[in-house]
Design a protein around this motif. Sequence first.
Motif, short mmCIF file in Angstrom:
data_model
loop_
_atom_site.label_atom_id
_atom_site.label_comp_id
_atom_site.label_asym_id
_atom_site.label_seq_id
_atom_site.Cartn_x
_atom_site.Cartn_y
_atom_site.Cartn_z
N ILE A 165 0.83 -1.09 -0.17
CA ILE A 165 -0.02 -0.08 0.16
C ILE A 165 0.94 1.34 0.09
O ILE A 165 0.50 2.29 -0.77
CB ILE A 165 -0.90 -0.05 1.25
CG1 ILE A 165 -2.15 -0.93 0.81
CG2 ILE A 165 -1.72 1.31 1.29
CD1 ILE A 165 -3.07 -1.05 1.76
N VAL A 166 2.01 1.31 0.81
CA VAL A 166 2.87 2.36 0.87
C VAL A 166 3.50 2.76 -0.66
O VAL A 166 3.49 3.83 -1.08
CB VAL A 166 4.05 2.16 1.85
CG1 VAL A 166 5.07 3.42 1.68
CG2 VAL A 166 3.21 2.36 3.20
N GLU A 167 3.81 1.73 -1.33
CA GLU A 167 4.46 1.90 -2.75
C GLU A 167 3.30 2.26 -3.54
O GLU A 167 3.54 3.38 -4.39
CB GLU A 167 4.97 0.41 -3.23
CG GLU A 167 5.55 0.59 -4.57
CD GLU A 167 6.02 -0.96 -5.16
OE1 GLU A 167 5.93 -0.91 -6.23
OE2 GLU A 167 5.98 -1.51 -4.30
N TYR A 168 2.19 1.81 -3.59
CA TYR A 168 1.06 2.03 -4.26
C TYR A 168 0.66 3.44 -4.14
O TYR A 168 0.20 4.18 -5.00
CB TYR A 168 -0.06 1.06 -4.21
CG TYR A 168 0.27 -0.26 -4.68
CD1 TYR A 168 0.94 -0.54 -5.57
CD2 TYR A 168 -0.63 -1.36 -4.29
CE1 TYR A 168 1.28 -1.92 -6.20
CE2 TYR A 168 -0.52 -2.56 -4.85
CZ TYR A 168 0.31 -2.92 -5.65
OH TYR A 168 0.60 -3.95 -6.28
N ARG A 169 0.58 3.98 -2.88
CA ARG A 169 0.24 5.24 -2.57
C ARG A 169 1.24 6.39 -3.41
O ARG A 169 0.69 7.41 -3.87
CB ARG A 169 0.34 5.59 -1.09
CG ARG A 169 -0.13 6.78 -0.47
CD ARG A 169 0.07 6.50 1.10
NE ARG A 169 1.37 6.85 1.75
CZ ARG A 169 1.71 6.66 2.81
NH1 ARG A 169 0.72 5.91 3.76
NH2 ARG A 169 2.82 6.84 3.34
N ARG A 170 2.62 6.03 -3.40
CA ARG A 170 3.38 6.86 -4.15
C ARG A 170 2.90 7.03 -5.94
O ARG A 170 2.89 7.79 -6.28
CB ARG A 170 4.81 6.57 -4.20
CG ARG A 170 5.82 7.09 -4.94
CD ARG A 170 7.33 6.82 -4.79
NE ARG A 170 8.15 7.03 -5.84
CZ ARG A 170 8.82 8.25 -5.74
NH1 ARG A 170 8.39 9.23 -4.76
NH2 ARG A 170 9.56 8.40 -6.75
N LYS A 187 11.16 12.47 -3.64
CA LYS A 187 12.02 11.44 -2.97
C LYS A 187 10.98 10.77 -1.97
O LYS A 187 10.83 9.46 -1.94
CB LYS A 187 13.12 11.81 -2.23
CG LYS A 187 14.08 12.52 -3.39
CD LYS A 187 14.20 11.51 -4.65
CE LYS A 187 15.21 12.20 -5.66
NZ LYS A 187 15.26 11.33 -6.91
N ASP A 188 10.09 11.57 -1.05
CA ASP A 188 9.45 11.14 0.03
C ASP A 188 8.05 11.78 -0.58
O ASP A 188 7.78 12.99 -0.12
CB ASP A 188 9.82 11.88 1.24
CG ASP A 188 9.19 11.15 2.32
OD1 ASP A 188 7.89 10.95 2.45
OD2 ASP A 188 9.86 11.17 3.57
N VAL A 189 6.93 10.78 -0.76
CA VAL A 189 5.79 11.28 -1.01
C VAL A 189 5.27 11.96 0.18
O VAL A 189 4.18 12.94 0.09
CB VAL A 189 4.90 10.24 -1.73
CG1 VAL A 189 4.63 9.10 -0.75
CG2 VAL A 189 3.74 10.75 -2.33
N ASP A 190 5.21 11.60 1.43
CA ASP A 190 4.66 12.08 2.63
C ASP A 190 5.08 13.44 2.63
O ASP A 190 4.30 14.31 3.21
CB ASP A 190 4.95 11.11 3.70
CG ASP A 190 4.24 10.00 3.56
OD1 ASP A 190 3.05 9.79 3.15
OD2 ASP A 190 4.71 8.80 4.32
N GLU A 191 6.43 13.55 2.58
CA GLU A 191 6.79 15.11 2.74
C GLU A 191 6.36 16.15 1.53
O GLU A 191 6.11 17.24 1.70
CB GLU A 191 8.46 15.05 2.66
CG GLU A 191 9.21 16.41 2.77
CD GLU A 191 10.57 16.16 2.72
OE1 GLU A 191 11.22 16.99 2.16
OE2 GLU A 191 11.19 14.86 3.29
N PHE A 192 6.35 15.56 0.44
CA PHE A 192 5.61 16.35 -0.59
C PHE A 192 4.03 16.63 -0.43
O PHE A 192 3.82 17.62 -0.65
CB PHE A 192 5.73 15.41 -1.92
CG PHE A 192 5.15 16.27 -3.15
CD1 PHE A 192 5.59 17.02 -3.97
CD2 PHE A 192 3.40 15.64 -3.69
CE1 PHE A 192 5.22 17.69 -5.13
CE2 PHE A 192 3.11 16.57 -4.86
CZ PHE A 192 3.81 17.54 -5.48
N LEU A 193 3.59 15.69 0.17
CA LEU A 193 1.96 15.96 0.42
C LEU A 193 1.92 16.88 1.84
O LEU A 193 0.69 17.12 2.17
CB LEU A 193 1.19 14.79 0.68
CG LEU A 193 1.29 13.85 -0.70
CD1 LEU A 193 0.50 12.57 -0.50
CD2 LEU A 193 0.31 14.75 -1.93
#
Length: 326
Positions: free
Chosen positions: A55-60, A296-302
């Motif tokens: 799920i984490v990979e798919y989230r990105r 690089k980090d999708v959570d940081e981007f969001l």
Amino acid sequence: MERVLSGMRPTGKLHIGHYFGALKNWVKLQDEYECFYFVADWHALTTSYENPENIVEYRRDLVLDWLSVGIDPEKSTLFVQSKNLYHAELFVLLSMITPVSWLERCPSYKEIKQELKDRDLNNIGFLSYPLLQTVDIILYSAKYVPVGVDQLPHIEISREIVRRFHFLYKCEIFVEPEGLLTEVPKLLGTDGRKMSKSYGNTIMLSEDLKSVEKKILTMMTDTNRKRRTDPGNPDICPVFDYHKVFSTDEERAEIIDGCKNAKIGCIDCKRVLLKHLFSFLEPIQEKRRYYENLIKDVDEFLAPGQKKAEETAGAIMEKVRKVMRV
């Protein structure tokens, strides 16, 4: 501006059915409404709870696909459902007042169970999917939810839950959401069935163009047309459904005439489609590569969108706690 909310489950990379079924409209709505778009990772767990590691990979992948088609974080609020625990809190509180019979009558409950026969979906999470969906919407005071006609029952359940809450607690905290109907073009999979990753019949937005070409050239057509000299019927040909989306009016008229009168073969028809399909996919894939290198980090981007989503939901939860005395 009135607010729109919608979300997608992170179940892998997106295909052209997702684009024409939802994302194309999402891009347009950004200029007309205040849009909140979220990664529905908890919803993904309702049917994929055995394999959560992807799920984490798919989230990105999901976010990259959104950005590649034109979802703009400067225009829309993008966030991850599971990163905002207010969703869980409101879900628990509303579960106290939501009748089980309302959840059981949701049309998609039986449909999805039938479609995913190989999975055990006899769990509370799957049954209460419409309640969590309601929470997702009303936490952000969304006036509209873009849906197809078949999804309107989901919105009606949300409206009923809101009305029940307001009746029980003699207050009006939530906005009663409305479905924002969108026309979804008919795009079947390459085998003539519903386009679905589980069937392996999709054209992915990020798929290698050589692979796309192979899929289109071997795609199912009018099964009554055995030879090139046989007249065909575009109305029952899945390839022509793609032409309705990608080709010009003039080209479609030529294809109808050529197919019905056996002036062109199915490969000729598919070559015209490929030209347009490549023109559609190439800029999307170029943009995706740009964001792959950038993020690089999708959570940081969001993070900016996540912060705004939490603040918006937090204000609603303060009111809910007050009237429910918790």
